[in-house]
Write an enzyme that holds these catalytic residues in place. Structure first.
Site, mmCIF file in Angstrom:
data_model
loop_
_atom_site.group_PDB
_atom_site.id
_atom_site.type_symbol
_atom_site.label_atom_id
_atom_site.label_comp_id
_atom_site.label_asym_id
_atom_site.label_seq_id
_atom_site.Cartn_x
_atom_site.Cartn_y
_atom_site.Cartn_z
ATOM 1 N N SER A 11 0.665 -1.191 0.008
ATOM 2 C CA SER A 11 -0.194 -0.213 0.092
ATOM 3 C C SER A 11 0.983 1.336 -0.255
ATOM 4 O O SER A 11 2.089 0.934 -0.557
ATOM 5 C CB SER A 11 -0.947 -0.144 0.890
ATOM 6 O OG SER A 11 -0.546 -0.124 2.387
ATOM 7 N N GLY A 12 0.572 2.420 0.267
ATOM 8 C CA GLY A 12 1.091 3.742 0.268
ATOM 9 C C GLY A 12 2.743 3.673 1.444
ATOM 10 O O GLY A 12 3.525 3.787 0.892
ATOM 11 N N ASP A 34 1.237 -9.102 -0.807
ATOM 12 C CA ASP A 34 0.204 -8.115 0.084
ATOM 13 C C ASP A 34 -0.771 -9.696 -0.290
ATOM 14 O O ASP A 34 -0.931 -9.760 -1.171
ATOM 15 C CB ASP A 34 0.189 -7.135 -0.697
ATOM 16 C CG ASP A 34 -1.059 -6.597 -0.351
ATOM 17 O OD1 ASP A 34 -0.028 -5.262 0.735
ATOM 18 O OD2 ASP A 34 -2.063 -6.121 -0.299
ATOM 19 N N ASP A 35 -1.902 -9.098 0.504
ATOM 20 C CA ASP A 35 -2.950 -9.727 0.534
ATOM 21 C C ASP A 35 -4.283 -9.103 -0.092
ATOM 22 O O ASP A 35 -4.688 -9.886 -0.613
ATOM 23 C CB ASP A 35 -4.067 -10.057 2.839
ATOM 24 C CG ASP A 35 -2.321 -10.263 3.310
ATOM 25 O OD1 ASP A 35 -2.005 -10.905 3.026
ATOM 26 O OD2 ASP A 35 -3.011 -9.950 4.271
ATOM 27 N N GLY A 68 1.814 -0.161 8.069
ATOM 28 C CA GLY A 68 2.241 0.670 9.375
ATOM 29 C C GLY A 68 1.310 0.701 10.644
ATOM 30 O O GLY A 68 1.542 1.053 11.613
ATOM 31 N N HIS A 135 18.961 15.394 20.103
ATOM 32 C CA HIS A 135 20.209 14.168 21.067
ATOM 33 C C HIS A 135 19.223 13.296 22.827
ATOM 34 O O HIS A 135 18.260 14.063 23.222
ATOM 35 C CB HIS A 135 21.296 14.844 21.570
ATOM 36 C CG HIS A 135 20.900 16.363 22.787
ATOM 37 N ND1 HIS A 135 20.703 15.861 24.361
ATOM 38 C CD2 HIS A 135 19.981 17.608 22.109
ATOM 39 C CE1 HIS A 135 20.049 16.838 24.166
ATOM 40 N NE2 HIS A 135 19.717 18.165 23.392
ATOM 41 N N HIS A 144 5.498 4.940 15.810
ATOM 42 C CA HIS A 144 5.798 5.195 14.802
ATOM 43 C C HIS A 144 5.527 6.683 14.410
ATOM 44 O O HIS A 144 4.793 7.425 15.455
ATOM 45 C CB HIS A 144 4.178 4.945 13.937
ATOM 46 C CG HIS A 144 4.066 5.528 12.837
ATOM 47 N ND1 HIS A 144 3.125 5.510 11.727
ATOM 48 C CD2 HIS A 144 5.208 6.451 11.798
ATOM 49 C CE1 HIS A 144 2.913 5.870 10.507
ATOM 50 N NE2 HIS A 144 4.594 6.559 10.917
#
Length: 206
Positions: A11-12, A34-35, A68, A135, A144
């Site tokens: 996907s994207g 991919d499914d 994602g 840092h 994410h």
């Protein structure tokens, strides 16, 4: 490292991961799983099966999970690790990585990212386009960091947390695992309970 790369997810997010892999120029061939059986090619790269077929490619492919959803990505990652898969780290050539930065496998660093010195990023993380990590940060596994997120110095992000586009986290702030921060949220003090947070400064809504 192997000569072939298999990307799970077309996907994207998978497209961006493939673009990074192509620009890294480290693999002789790249294919997807991919499914969605209706997808046959993506970006000129073949879709050769479903995600459940990944085990068939362990011997001669590096395998990267380009999904994602943090929990789904973690489940597939851990299963493949147990099966002995080679899982690389992908870094866009335009990312800036400081000294003494530790990046674990299965993490992707996208275009325009800046990671300053002495930061540690765990397994299976997404450090998305144009985000900055200053840092001495610690980003735990399967987090994410969305596009345009800015983390100040000595920030800790817990396992599986998701920071929406444009979030800002101040100095010396810790965010516990399994949190969701909405787009544009500003965090100026520790978040010590899992949940969904939005606003400036953030407040918990669920």
């Amino acid at each position: 490292m192997k000569k072939k790369l298999l990307i799970i997810g077309a996907s994207g997010h998978g497209k961006v991961v493939a673009d990074i892999a192509l620009q890294m120029r480290k693999w002789q061939s790249i294919v997807f799983l991919d499914d969605n059986e209706d997808i046959k090619t993506v970006m000129g790269l073949d879709v050769v099966g479903k995600s459940t077929d990944a085990s068939n490619y362990i011997q001669d492919h590096d395998i990267f999970i380009a999904i994602g959803n943090n929990a789904v990505r973690e489940n597939i990652h851990r299963k493949l690790r147990e099966e002995g898969a080679s899982i690389p780290t992908l870094i866009h050539p335009n990312a800036i990585i400081g000294e003494r930065v530790n990046l674990a496998f299965g993490t992707v660093i996208m275009a325009g990212v800046v990671i300053n010195c002495c930061t540690t990023i765990g397994e299976g993380c997404i450090i998305n386009t144009g985000s900055t990590i200053d840092h001495d940060n610690i980003i735990e596994d399967f987090a994410h960091i969305s596009p345009g997120v800015h983390l100040a110095g000595t920030v800790k992000i817990g396992q599986g947390s998701w920071l929406g586009t444009g979030c800002i986290v101040g100095n010396n702030v810790s965010i516990v695992g399994d949190c969701i921060l909405g787009a544009g949220a500003v965090v100026i003090k520790d978040v010590d309970q899992p949940g969904t947070y939005v606003g400036v400064p953030v407040r918990r809504i669920s």
